[in-house]
Design an enzyme around this catalytic site. Structure first.
Site, PDB file in Angstrom:
ATOM      1  N   HIS A  99       0.916  -1.028   0.111  1.00  0.00           N
ATOM      2  CA  HIS A  99       0.010   0.148  -0.129  1.00  0.00           C
ATOM      3  C   HIS A  99       0.656   1.310   0.048  1.00  0.00           C
ATOM      4  CE1 HIS A  99      -3.247   2.462   0.489  1.00  0.00           C
ATOM      5  NE2 HIS A  99      -2.748   3.263   1.483  1.00  0.00           N
ATOM      6  N   SER A 100       0.446   2.409  -0.909  1.00  0.00           N
ATOM      7  CA  SER A 100       1.080   3.487  -0.987  1.00  0.00           C
ATOM      8  C   SER A 100       2.719   3.193  -1.289  1.00  0.00           C
ATOM      9  CB  SER A 100       0.917   4.488   0.420  1.00  0.00           C
ATOM     10  OG  SER A 100       1.269   5.440   0.029  1.00  0.00           O
ATOM     11  N   MET A 101       3.724   3.719  -0.358  1.00  0.00           N
ATOM     12  CA  MET A 101       5.081   3.425  -0.590  1.00  0.00           C
ATOM     13  C   MET A 101       5.335   1.961  -0.727  1.00  0.00           C
ATOM     14  SD  MET A 101       8.439   4.366   1.735  1.00  0.00           S
ATOM     15  CE  MET A 101       8.064   2.719   2.880  1.00  0.00           C
TER      16      MET A 101
END
Length: 264
Positions: A99-101
């Site tokens: 998730h995300s990074m």
């Protein structure tokens, strides 16, 4: 191969968390947290998937039980170390979820595992993140004022609100947040960089960090198929939409083996 309570080496024991171990699981799901996040963020997902797969959550250095370790400030450093920690666990069909990074990191870990001859990877789930080649010119990590930096982080959600009201906790997490944001914002992907596994892109409809166009760019980074699914919510849509996301993961896992794998 590692079994419950054991690891293949020091790196795995430091990097991998198993909240609901299942040694006989037909599949594995490896989860990579967002910037500032920790392995425990995926505790609910591990529980929800516990009847379908053995879930590993990656713990980055500098936080929780690894708080005495130096934070890593580049995706390359994180990916090199995480790939080595994950490699011993590839004894069955495995998908990566970031998730995300963590989505960027999952992509780079997949690249390294494929280059090392890994054959059990089945898919990458890239959640809440622009495609590797669509990196935005963001410089939140360069904000010299801690209050303004933390305000930008807090606006996205995903960090326990209690942290921002506790000076002692803030002093502990600030170096972690700055290191992670530096890693995420300085990452650049060479053109034409691909993995050979399918990529499933997941996105909150109101995510201020990712547009649909930026998310669709993940198609350029796989030689296999790429899907895009949107959910109600913002950057941390996952908290409210976890049951639907888990269903999506299980549906992807099922073709990799017997449908009986869904029951424990």
């Amino acid at each position: 191969m590692p079994v419950s309570g054991q690891d293949s080496g020091q790196d795995s024991s430091r990097w991998i968390r198993r909240y609901h171990p299942w040694d006989g699981a037909p599949f594995r799901v490896v989860c990579f947290p967002h910037a500032g996040g920790s392995a425990s963020y995926f505790f609910p997902m591990a529980r929800a998937l516990s009847s379908a797969a053995d879930v590993l959550a990656v713990q980055y250095p500098g936080r929780q039980d690894r708080r005495s370790e130096r934070c890593l400030e580049s995706i390359a450093e994180l990916a090199d170390a995480a790939a080595e920690a994950v490699r011993p666990w590839l004894d069955r069909p495995t998908v990566l979820f970031g998730h995300s990074m963590g989505a960027t990191l999952g992509f780079e870990v997949a690249r390294r595992l494929e280059a090392g001859g890994a054959t059990e990877l089945r898919a990458l789930f890239a959640s809440g993140r622009v495609a590797p080649s669509r990196a935005r010119d963001e410089r939140v990590h360069q904000e010299p004022d801690d209050a303004r930096f933390l305000e930008a982080v807090e606006s996205l959600g995903g960090t326990d609100a209690q942290v921002f009201g506790d000076d002692d906790l803030l002093r502990m997490v600030l170096p972690v947040l700055r290191a992670d944001y530096r890693a995420a914002e300085t990452y650049r992907c060479p053109p034409g960089t691909v993995v050979e596994i399918p990529i499933h892109v997941l996105l909150g409809e109101d995510d201020p960090k990712v547009t649909v166009e930026e998310a669709e760019g993940w198609r350029d980074h796989t030689t296999a198929s790429c899907t895009l699914t949107t959910y109600p919510g913002g950057h941390f849509y996952l908290a409210a939409q976890a049951p639907k996301v888990v269903r999506t993961i299980v549906d992807v896992l099922a073709p990799a083996g017997s449908t009986a794998a869904r029951t424990r």
